[in-house]
Design a protein around this motif. Structure first.
Motif, short mmCIF file in Angstrom:
data_model
loop_
_atom_site.label_atom_id
_atom_site.label_comp_id
_atom_site.label_asym_id
_atom_site.label_seq_id
_atom_site.Cartn_x
_atom_site.Cartn_y
_atom_site.Cartn_z
N ARG A 1 0.83 -1.20 0.00
CA ARG A 1 0.00 0.00 0.00
C ARG A 1 0.88 1.27 0.00
O ARG A 1 0.64 2.20 -0.77
CB ARG A 1 -0.91 0.01 1.22
CG ARG A 1 -1.92 1.19 1.22
CD ARG A 1 -2.34 1.58 2.63
NE ARG A 1 -2.62 0.47 3.48
CZ ARG A 1 -3.84 -0.05 3.72
NH1 ARG A 1 -4.88 0.48 3.12
NH2 ARG A 1 -3.97 -1.07 4.55
N GLU A 2 1.88 1.29 0.85
CA GLU A 2 2.75 2.46 0.95
C GLU A 2 3.50 2.72 -0.36
O GLU A 2 3.58 3.86 -0.81
CB GLU A 2 3.74 2.25 2.10
CG GLU A 2 4.67 3.43 2.33
CD GLU A 2 5.62 3.20 3.49
OE1 GLU A 2 6.58 3.99 3.63
OE2 GLU A 2 5.40 2.23 4.25
N ALA A 3 4.02 1.65 -0.96
CA ALA A 3 4.75 1.82 -2.21
C ALA A 3 3.83 2.28 -3.33
O ALA A 3 4.21 3.13 -4.16
CB ALA A 3 5.43 0.50 -2.59
N SER A 4 2.62 1.75 -3.37
CA SER A 4 1.67 2.13 -4.42
C SER A 4 1.19 3.57 -4.24
O SER A 4 1.05 4.32 -5.22
CB SER A 4 0.48 1.16 -4.41
OG SER A 4 -0.38 1.40 -5.50
N ARG A 5 0.96 3.97 -3.00
CA ARG A 5 0.53 5.34 -2.74
C ARG A 5 1.62 6.35 -3.10
O ARG A 5 1.32 7.46 -3.56
CB ARG A 5 0.14 5.50 -1.27
CG ARG A 5 -1.24 4.94 -0.94
CD ARG A 5 -1.56 5.13 0.53
NE ARG A 5 -2.95 4.79 0.84
CZ ARG A 5 -3.46 4.76 2.06
NH1 ARG A 5 -2.69 5.06 3.10
NH2 ARG A 5 -4.73 4.44 2.26
#
Length: 323
Positions: free
Chosen positions: A251-255
């Motif tokens: 999630r963090e990488a995609s955001r």
């Protein structure tokens, strides 16, 4: 998990890759992306060093006096200028290389994870589709996601209209070409002449055409692969029972990718408004655009981080399906 219009989800015929083969490719992509990114950082550093050297040399030259008629003959100055030019060109080419390798890495990693989540299999042709330096023949292209028939028909009509008008004095009749070849190129097609002189549209096997075919406007406008939306990816991970640490890392990488892409889109919009005179507050918008472009410049590196996060957590996702 269903992503409408996304080339990430492909049910193509052909030989399915084993988990070991996919891991081998992802490992190699990790190394390739890291190496080209490091080369780019080194090139930028050298470019900056040469800029600073040029400035120091300019100050020294300003203090010198030259005999009449004042013609400067300074081979070292010429060499320095040439080195700076080469450093600029190298940095620009490496920046482009980082972008295409980051996009390829992110595409393959996303395909691998999504395929795992939906129980699909990847084929060698799909994994190689965004390889920056590989040409594909018509048999390999046939194994890629099909170009939408409506787009193909529109391209054929546009090419036909342009060629029908080719011999007409367009300006005298108020007619203009519709850009058929350009539109065909945008969806991965190219025009080929048959032996009897007819124009037919065929699949283009070169890398840029394949990227356009797979990623559409996302690549043309933003040099981005077509990735699963963050919300849908996270939901699919949670539904599959992924560990909280896995979900949060992805999630963090995609955001982060989403944020950089948003900055790029906003920066483009601000530049357009300033160029077209749609605002009176040029200094404020220019300052905002500068900050946004700095954030947008990180997009290729964030794509590498995103791909690495997916790659690192892929083995855990495989265990979920096996369990």
């Amino acid at each position: 998990m269903r992503i409408e219009g996304s080339a990430v989800l492909t049910a193509t015929p052909g030989e399915a890759m084993s988990d070991e083969a996919i891991d081998h490719v992802l490992h190699a992509l990790t190394g390739a992306a890291d190496r080209i990114a490091a080369d780019y950082v080194a090139a930028v550093r050298l470019r900056q060093e040469l800029y600073e050297s040029d400035e120091r040399s300019a100050r020294l030259r300003a203090a010198e006096t030259w005999p009449p008629p004042g013609l400067r003959i300074d081979p070292l100055e010429s060499l320095g200028a040439r080195q700076t030019l080469l450093a600029e060109e190298t940095a620009e080419k490496l920046e482009d290389a980082v972008a295409v390798f980051a996009a390829w890495y992110a595409d393959v990693a996303a395909c691998a994870v999504v395929a795992q989540l939906v129980g699909a299999r990847l084929t060698p042709v799909r994994v190689a589709a965004a390889d920056p330096y590989t040409h594909m023949d018509e048999h390999q292209l046939a194994l890629l996601p099909a170009i939408p028939e409506a787009d193909r028909e529109l391209a054929e009509l546009a090419v036909w209209m342009d060629e029908s008008l080719a011999d007409v004095r367009l300006g005298d009749r108020g007619l203009t070409p519709v850009g058929g070849r350009d539109f065909a190129a945008e969806i991965g097609l190219t025009v080929r002449r048959t032996l009897d002189g007819r124009s037919v549209l065929v699949q283009d096997g070169w890398t840029e055409a394949r990227r356009r075919r797979l990623w559409g406007r996302m690549w043309l406008d933003h040099q981005m692969p077509l990735l699963p939306p963050t919300g849908e990816l996270v939901r699919a991970l949670n539904e599959a029972g992924a560990e909280p640490g896995t979900v949060e890392a992805i999630r963090e990488a995609s955001r982060a990718v989403d944020a950089a892409l948003g900055a790029k889109i906003r920066a483009h919009d601000l530049n357009t408004r300033m160029e077209e005179g749609l605002t009176d507050n040029i200094p404020a918008l220019d300052a905002e655009a500068v900050l946004l472009w700095r954030q947008a410049d990180e997009l290729p590196h964030l794509l590498i981080t995103y791909a690495r996060a997916l790659t690192d957590h892929l083995p855990r996702l495989r265990l979920l399906r096996r369990g």
